[in-house]
Design a protein around this motif. Structure first.
Motif, PDB file in Angstrom:
ATOM      1  N   TYR B  32       0.846  -1.183   0.000  1.00  0.00           N
ATOM      2  CA  TYR B  32       0.000   0.000   0.000  1.00  0.00           C
ATOM      3  C   TYR B  32       0.881   1.233   0.000  1.00  0.00           C
ATOM      4  O   TYR B  32       1.881   1.291   0.702  1.00  0.00           O
ATOM      5  CB  TYR B  32      -0.931  -0.005   1.226  1.00  0.00           C
ATOM      6  N   MET B  34       1.137   5.530  -0.197  1.00  0.00           N
ATOM      7  CA  MET B  34       0.443   6.756   0.138  1.00  0.00           C
ATOM      8  C   MET B  34       1.297   7.981  -0.143  1.00  0.00           C
ATOM      9  O   MET B  34       2.534   7.903  -0.159  1.00  0.00           O
ATOM     10  CB  MET B  34       0.075   6.769   1.639  1.00  0.00           C
ATOM     11  N   LEU B  46      -3.125  12.993   4.741  1.00  0.00           N
ATOM     12  CA  LEU B  46      -3.171  12.058   3.633  1.00  0.00           C
ATOM     13  C   LEU B  46      -3.730  12.733   2.390  1.00  0.00           C
ATOM     14  O   LEU B  46      -4.796  13.332   2.416  1.00  0.00           O
ATOM     15  CB  LEU B  46      -4.026  10.843   4.003  1.00  0.00           C
ATOM     16  N   TYR B  49      -3.960   7.455  -1.587  1.00  0.00           N
ATOM     17  CA  TYR B  49      -3.377   6.144  -1.354  1.00  0.00           C
ATOM     18  C   TYR B  49      -3.774   5.217  -2.489  1.00  0.00           C
ATOM     19  O   TYR B  49      -4.817   5.387  -3.125  1.00  0.00           O
ATOM     20  CB  TYR B  49      -3.784   5.565  -0.008  1.00  0.00           C
TER      21      TYR B  49
END
Lengths: 115, 114
Positions: B32, B34, B46, B49
């Motif tokens: 994953y 981001m 954030l 992602y």
């Protein structure tokens, strides 16, 4: 309302002192984190708690001791401060630990300067 | 060797330019990816992602992942002065014993001037 808050925002202290930083989140999250960001903006995880249980404990001097009295609060106590401890310390929280696409929400940071 | 390497910049571009920010990672277990944006004297937030190779678009931002070469990119189209910030890539393998541990690149400082 601030989602993740930290106190104090600034901390200037002498070498050898002991200090604490406090973090609170009002998001209802189960997981909280402490990160250290150095002067070159490198952000590195130190600790994580999930519902008051320590789940991540990176290679950090044992002068650093986190404590989570409840899942909304995570404190960081630092003993015998050294010059190299000068950095910005960020608290973060997430709904759960390690969920797919889980967002971590960061606090505003505590700027620590050790003289 | 650091687990995640990011071009540190700084990067200075004129308003309207296309910006390319890049990271490489060493561990194929990372699944994953981001991008966080950090304004001066603020905490990271954030931005995007993604968890698969390919492109993901969100407005002026496109995240690109190439797992075969362990390369991740963030493109900003029509850059604005408000995009001036530090951009941090982050990777994780999520779930299991990772407990959401994020490994960050060292951040790229971007300035978009009018």
């Amino acid at each position: 309302d601030t989602a993740v808050s930290q106190t104090p925002k600034y901390l200037v202290t002498q070498m050898g002192n002991d200090k604490s930083i406090k973090c609170e989140q009002n998001l209802g999250h189960d997981t909280m984190y402490w990160y250290k960001q150095d002067s070159k903006k490198f952000l590195k995880i130190m600790f994580s708690y999930n519902n008051k249980e320590l789940i991540i404990n990176e290679t950090v001097p044992n002068r650093f001791s986190p404590k989570s009295p409840d899942k909304a609060h995570l404190n960081l106590h630092i003993n015998s401060l050294e010059l190299g401890d000068s950095a910005v310390y960020f608290c973060a929280s997430s709904l759960i630990a390690g969920g797919i696409g889980e967002t971590q929400y960061f606090g505003p940071g505590t700027r620590l300067l050790v003289l | 060797q650091k687990e995640v390497e990011q071009d540190p910049g700084p990067l200075s571009v004129p308003e309207g330019a296309i910006v390319s920010l890049n990271c490489t990672y060493s561990n194929s277990a990372f699944q994953y990816f981001m991008w966080y944006r950090q304004y001066s004297r603020k905490g990271p937030e954030l931005l995007m992602y993604t968890y698969s190779s390919g492109n993901k678009e969100d407005g002026r931002f496109t995240a690109q992942v190439d797992k075969s070469s362990k390369y991740i990119s963030l493109f900003i189209r029509d850059s604005q002065p408000s995009d001036s910030a530090t951009y941090l890539c982050a990777v994780t393998n999520a779930g299991g014993t990772s407990y959401g541990k994020l490994t960050f690149g060292q951040g790229t400082i971007l300035t978009v001037h009018p």
